[in-house]
Design an enzyme around this catalytic site. Sequence first.
Site, PDB file in Angstrom:
ATOM      1  N   ASP A 487       0.813  -1.219   0.000  1.00  0.00           N
ATOM      2  CA  ASP A 487       0.000   0.000   0.000  1.00  0.00           C
ATOM      3  C   ASP A 487       0.843   1.263   0.000  1.00  0.00           C
ATOM      4  OD1 ASP A 487      -2.695  -0.668  -0.060  1.00  0.00           O
ATOM      5  OD2 ASP A 487      -2.739  -1.199   2.060  1.00  0.00           O
TER       6      ASP A 487
HETATM    7  C1  BGC Z   1       0.379   1.208   6.318  1.00  0.00           C
HETATM    8  C2  BGC Z   1       0.065   0.000   5.470  1.00  0.00           C
HETATM    9  C3  BGC Z   1      -1.406  -0.151   5.300  1.00  0.00           C
HETATM   10  C4  BGC Z   1      -2.059   1.149   4.856  1.00  0.00           C
HETATM   11  C5  BGC Z   1      -3.548   0.939   4.875  1.00  0.00           C
HETATM   12  C6  BGC Z   1      -0.309   2.430   5.779  1.00  0.00           C
HETATM   13  O1  BGC Z   1      -0.066   3.513   6.630  1.00  0.00           O
HETATM   14  O2  BGC Z   1       1.769   1.390   6.369  1.00  0.00           O
HETATM   15  O3  BGC Z   1       0.621  -1.159   6.071  1.00  0.00           O
HETATM   16  O4  BGC Z   1      -1.654  -1.145   4.357  1.00  0.00           O
HETATM   17  O5  BGC Z   1      -1.693   2.204   5.693  1.00  0.00           O
HETATM   18  O6  BGC Z   1      -4.293   2.028   4.622  1.00  0.00           O
HETATM   19  C1  NOJ Z   2      -1.577  -3.834   5.496  1.00  0.00           C
HETATM   20  C2  NOJ Z   2      -2.775  -3.857   4.603  1.00  0.00           C
HETATM   21  O1  NOJ Z   2      -3.908  -4.257   5.332  1.00  0.00           O
HETATM   22  C3  NOJ Z   2      -2.547  -4.771   3.413  1.00  0.00           C
HETATM   23  O2  NOJ Z   2      -3.652  -4.706   2.557  1.00  0.00           O
HETATM   24  C4  NOJ Z   2      -1.289  -4.397   2.699  1.00  0.00           C
HETATM   25  O3  NOJ Z   2      -1.090  -5.331   1.660  1.00  0.00           O
HETATM   26  C5  NOJ Z   2      -0.095  -4.386   3.635  1.00  0.00           C
HETATM   27  N1  NOJ Z   2      -0.370  -3.553   4.767  1.00  0.00           N
HETATM   28  C6  NOJ Z   2       1.172  -3.899   2.963  1.00  0.00           C
HETATM   29  O4  NOJ Z   2       1.122  -2.553   2.684  1.00  0.00           O
END
Ligand code: BGC
Ligand code: NOJ
Length: 814
Positions: A487
């Site tokens: 993400d």
């Molecule tokens: C996090 C990710 C997450 C995303 C979801 C980010 O701040 O680092 O792990 O998937 O937010 O919105």
């Molecule tokens: C947490 C999110 O829930 C997931 O959808 C994502 O793939 C990982 N973070 C990596 O960013």
Amino acid sequence: MKYGYFDDLNREYVITQPDTPLPWMNYLGCQAYFGIISNTAGGYSFYRDARLRRLTRYRYNNVPFDFGGRYIYLRDGQSKEFWSPSWQPTRHNLEDYTCRHGMGYTVIGSSYNGIEAHTRYFVPLDENLEIWQLTVTNRRTTKATLKAFASIEFCLWDAQDDATNFQRNFNTGQVEVEDGVIYHKTEYRERRNHFAYFGCSQPGAGFDTQREAFLGRYRGWDKPVAVEAGQLTNSIAYGWSPMGAHQVNLELEPGETRQVVFVLGYHENPIAEKFDPPGSQTINKKTVKPVIAKYLSAAAADEAFERLRQYWESTLGVFQVNTPDIHTNRMVNIWNAYQCMATFNMSRSASFYESGIGRGLGFRDSNQDLLGFVHMVPSRARERILDLAATQLPTGGAYHQYQPLTKRGNNDIGGGFNDDPHWLILGVSAYLKETGDWSILDEPVEFDNEPGSQAPLYNHLQRSFSYTLDRLGPHGLPLIGRADWNDCLNLNCFSDTPGQSFQTTTNKDGKVAESVFIAGLFVHAGRELAAIARHRGLEAEASGYIGETEKMLAVIDEHGWDGDWFLRAYDDFGAKIGSKECEEGKIFIESNGFCALAGIGLEDGKAAKAMEAVGTHLATKHGIVVQQPAYSKYYLQLGEISSYPPGYKENAGIFCHVNPWVMIGETRLGHGDLAHDYYSRINPSAREEIGDLHRCEPYVYAQMIAGKDAPTFGEAKNSWLTGTAAWNYYAIVQWILGVRTSLDGLEIAPVIPKTWPGYTATRTFRGVVYKISIERAGEGNAIALTVDGVSIAGNVVAAPTDGRTEVVVKGILT
Ligand code: BGC
Ligand code: NOJ
């Protein structure tokens, strides 16, 4: 240092010291009513949706860290002293403190001055309530005159509004008290038809419903004035902060034990029958009273607890294994499977790190969660798949999230995460492999919940696949869109404004930045879809999918390979990400792990090379980091990934979710030792001894462990709700132990450590119990199988055709 121990026989983790490095928590409930509970009774409850139907109040990021909970106090009539058997909120020095976190329940207790007390908290199956069973024993030689107080602070339903909109909320609070039961009915007078209740098996000694009457002015939960005085005031809340408190007076002879039951619950009435008598403003309690009365009896509570125990026994019984490694056994047999249930139920909404107000169910998250859940309750997996597919857009794309209460796509986070659609193919494929229920593909499912837009689920999968073909970039690789699995790799974002959301800001048209990870995912999903098509007799269509995956493989060969590993992406300038040419972020785990998992480069040595590079550059003693070198500064063209300080989260943290991709990749190369070694590095049970470094619960996975660039290398964060649960379960069970579901039957393909003499397992699969034993006769992974003594060709055990419901499968590894 350890803060407790595993009691594997009872499927419990027993915490023996209350001041754990972080709150160590558990979940109550597994259907519609849920709670989170810490080892010192902190936490909260909700019905279905942690934001919109929050029953009780909790203060995130408070000091102490864990505050707000199901707090019980005991007060000694002689000394006038009072304490909490769960340590919080009074934090007295207790003797024999223990917290037993078990499957759907938690028991917290201790002794203080000869008074032993423990409380069992759980949610009965098929009910929207929780039971607190308090047991008090007098271990003194003299009679004890005690008072017990149980307390809960109500939330005014919408947890977000509850924490912010005080000009309104200080005026709306309302309760009723009838027959000793406290009913919280804020907004019931207008548009709500639900209320909460808090009952006690021995009412009469006193209650409070107004927080200030209970706590007193300028006091906290550690020193409630009414508890100090030894008498609740029978206050009725008008506005401000409604709460529930019950007082029970206990006279205990030496050696005597008494039990008190408290019930906290949620109830809905039909809109036309909200009030009794009709036309009044009084809650109609006709249907709720029998429920409350039933569970206030200790016998009914015990019976409900026994049902819950049996439920978990049979749910976990679907797969049980006995290997030479205790950490593997207890994670697979108990805790990892249990965590998969939590991630299935909660997605990423409510934990100690997810506030319950932010996120709905993620499209990619929930599909991946199925990998670790589908064997436990396939019918719920089916329902989830259909819900997810109904939020899919006609383009094949997806809302990134949907709200569990409305089941509608959530526009706040938008869509355009170009990996999303493919996870639906993997989720459905996992379901088909588990159940053989092909009828799901013919289920009519709407697009974007639009009435009239129904098409068979199979058509949704077709659109998922073509979504990528419609969005290829300059090199022929898939365009990344807002982001892919990571993400935080936001290649079209270019945000220079503080506080702007990386998840929703887009400053580029998205026509250039490409993802090698999605390319690997596309190949994998395409092959799964082809196998499904072939099974349905759609040979030409299947060949079409394979043709497309082959084209993509050629593109990966030409533009996705860096010489020693797979590239990660191309940015909006067409520059490489995850290449030797880069200054930072030269190599990434996702593209390498996923391509190897998908078997890409197995024949020509690329997979082996990539895994070797991961081992050299990314693997650490605490797990495998996301990338190296970590980004030391913010890169406008990369987005959130470079917003984290080096070593944390996506910026070179150990993301436990993606480590299993490498484990699976290693099994595909036949490397059982290394696969299991990687598995053990992040296995929470194997990390129990380093509790002061790891800090999170030793019985569930955390999303992240700080990477080697971080000052706190080895420290875990964000436990419980993470794709780590499903993927680690899937990697160890299906690829290392090699008990793998397939469209044709149960495949047995272990790639286990050389030192293991074998293992035994029981698997219930499509109604048949498979008693599996694997024996090592040589060092390799070649397997010869017998089924009920008869040797079979290959390694897929087909379903018995003669009605046998139990078969013995023996495998010899040479
Ligand atoms: C996090 C990710 C997450 C995303 C979801 C980010 O701040 O680092 O792990 O998937 O937010 O919105
Ligand atoms: C947490 C999110 O829930 C997931 O959808 C994502 O793939 C990982 N973070 C990596 O960013």
